[in-house]
Design a protein around this motif. Structure first.
Motif, mmCIF file in Angstrom:
data_model
loop_
_atom_site.group_PDB
_atom_site.id
_atom_site.type_symbol
_atom_site.label_atom_id
_atom_site.label_comp_id
_atom_site.label_asym_id
_atom_site.label_seq_id
_atom_site.Cartn_x
_atom_site.Cartn_y
_atom_site.Cartn_z
ATOM 1 N N SER A 69 -14.582 2.258 -2.726
ATOM 2 C CA SER A 69 -15.421 1.681 -3.780
ATOM 3 C C SER A 69 -14.877 1.972 -5.175
ATOM 4 C CB SER A 69 -16.845 2.210 -3.674
ATOM 5 O OG SER A 69 -17.442 1.787 -2.485
ATOM 6 N N GLU A 70 -14.029 2.988 -5.297
ATOM 7 C CA GLU A 70 -13.423 3.307 -6.591
ATOM 8 C C GLU A 70 -12.451 2.226 -7.051
ATOM 9 O OE1 GLU A 70 -11.625 7.141 -6.030
ATOM 10 O OE2 GLU A 70 -13.563 8.176 -5.962
ATOM 11 N N ILE A 71 -12.000 1.394 -6.130
ATOM 12 C CA ILE A 71 -11.115 0.279 -6.479
ATOM 13 C C ILE A 71 -12.011 -0.886 -6.890
ATOM 14 C CG2 ILE A 71 -9.287 -1.263 -5.673
ATOM 15 C CD1 ILE A 71 -8.653 0.911 -3.523
ATOM 16 N N ASP A 72 -11.977 -1.237 -8.170
ATOM 17 C CA ASP A 72 -12.906 -2.215 -8.742
ATOM 18 C C ASP A 72 -12.907 -3.574 -8.046
ATOM 19 O OD1 ASP A 72 -13.722 -0.374 -10.649
ATOM 20 O OD2 ASP A 72 -12.241 -1.046 -12.121
ATOM 21 N N THR A 73 -11.792 -3.982 -7.520
ATOM 22 C CA THR A 73 -11.664 -5.322 -6.952
ATOM 23 C C THR A 73 -11.994 -5.384 -5.462
ATOM 24 O OG1 THR A 73 -9.317 -4.882 -6.686
ATOM 25 C CG2 THR A 73 -9.980 -6.088 -8.663
ATOM 26 N N SER A 106 -6.812 -9.964 -3.922
ATOM 27 C CA SER A 106 -5.385 -10.236 -3.746
ATOM 28 C C SER A 106 -4.780 -9.318 -2.693
ATOM 29 C CB SER A 106 -4.653 -10.022 -5.079
ATOM 30 O OG SER A 106 -4.630 -8.643 -5.403
ATOM 31 N N ASN A 107 -3.552 -9.640 -2.313
ATOM 32 C CA ASN A 107 -2.821 -8.785 -1.372
ATOM 33 C C ASN A 107 -2.506 -7.435 -1.992
ATOM 34 O OD1 ASN A 107 -2.785 -10.508 0.833
ATOM 35 N ND2 ASN A 107 -0.919 -11.534 0.171
ATOM 36 N N GLU A 108 -2.337 -7.403 -3.303
ATOM 37 C CA GLU A 108 -2.092 -6.139 -4.002
ATOM 38 C C GLU A 108 -3.273 -5.195 -3.812
ATOM 39 O OE1 GLU A 108 -1.854 -4.728 -8.579
ATOM 40 O OE2 GLU A 108 -0.509 -6.381 -8.033
ATOM 41 N N ASP A 109 -4.484 -5.742 -3.852
ATOM 42 C CA ASP A 109 -5.689 -4.937 -3.628
ATOM 43 C C ASP A 109 -5.725 -4.398 -2.200
ATOM 44 O OD1 ASP A 109 -6.509 -5.533 -6.228
ATOM 45 O OD2 ASP A 109 -7.612 -7.300 -5.555
ATOM 46 N N LEU A 110 -5.294 -5.200 -1.251
ATOM 47 C CA LEU A 110 -5.231 -4.766 0.146
ATOM 48 C C LEU A 110 -4.281 -3.571 0.280
ATOM 49 C CD1 LEU A 110 -5.772 -5.084 3.185
ATOM 50 C CD2 LEU A 110 -4.010 -6.850 3.223
ATOM 51 N N LEU A 111 -3.155 -3.621 -0.395
ATOM 52 C CA LEU A 111 -2.208 -2.507 -0.371
ATOM 53 C C LEU A 111 -2.801 -1.258 -1.014
ATOM 54 C CD1 LEU A 111 1.126 -4.354 -1.203
ATOM 55 C CD2 LEU A 111 0.371 -3.475 1.019
ATOM 56 N N LYS A 112 -3.588 -1.435 -2.066
ATOM 57 C CA LYS A 112 -4.252 -0.291 -2.710
ATOM 58 C C LYS A 112 -5.203 0.390 -1.728
ATOM 59 C CE LYS A 112 -4.221 -2.014 -7.460
ATOM 60 N NZ LYS A 112 -5.085 -2.498 -8.571
ATOM 61 N N VAL A 113 -5.956 -0.400 -0.983
ATOM 62 C CA VAL A 113 -6.882 0.159 0.011
ATOM 63 C C VAL A 113 -6.095 0.892 1.094
ATOM 64 C CG1 VAL A 113 -8.586 -0.380 1.795
ATOM 65 C CG2 VAL A 113 -8.693 -1.537 -0.420
#
Length: 89
Positions: free
Chosen positions: A24-28, A47-54
């Motif tokens: 949840s700390e990842i805004d997107t 985005s796929n970038e967000d998936l990588l962040k998770v």
């Protein structure tokens, strides 16, 4: 876009609480659902970038995907994350 990651070391509600709080700390990232029995984390990203962040966040807190190595360090991190999740629930 809807995504899911099957992780290792997910055992209980304490683990799930920590995972949900940290992701949840990842805004997107939104619409987080955790299936403890099947070790699946489902969520929406932009985005796929967000998936990588998770993916990276899960690995950092001790819940690597089934495609990643589950080292002793990951298991130890998940134990701590689980305890933290139990305390904060």
């Amino acid at each position: 876009m809807q995504n899911s990651i099957t992780v290792q070391n997910l055992k209980c509600c304490g683990c799930a609480n920590t995972i949900k709080n940290k992701i949840s700390e990842i805004d997107t990232v939104s619409d987080i659902k955790i299936d403890i029995d099947n070790s699946i984390i489902s969520f929406s990203t932009k985005s796929n970038e967000d998936l990588l962040k998770v993916h990276d966040k899960l690995k950092a807190i001790g819940y690597p995907s089934i495609d990643d190595e589950n080292s002793f360090a990951s298991k130890a991190k998940s134990f701590i994350s689980c305890a933290t999740g139990k305390i904060s629930s």
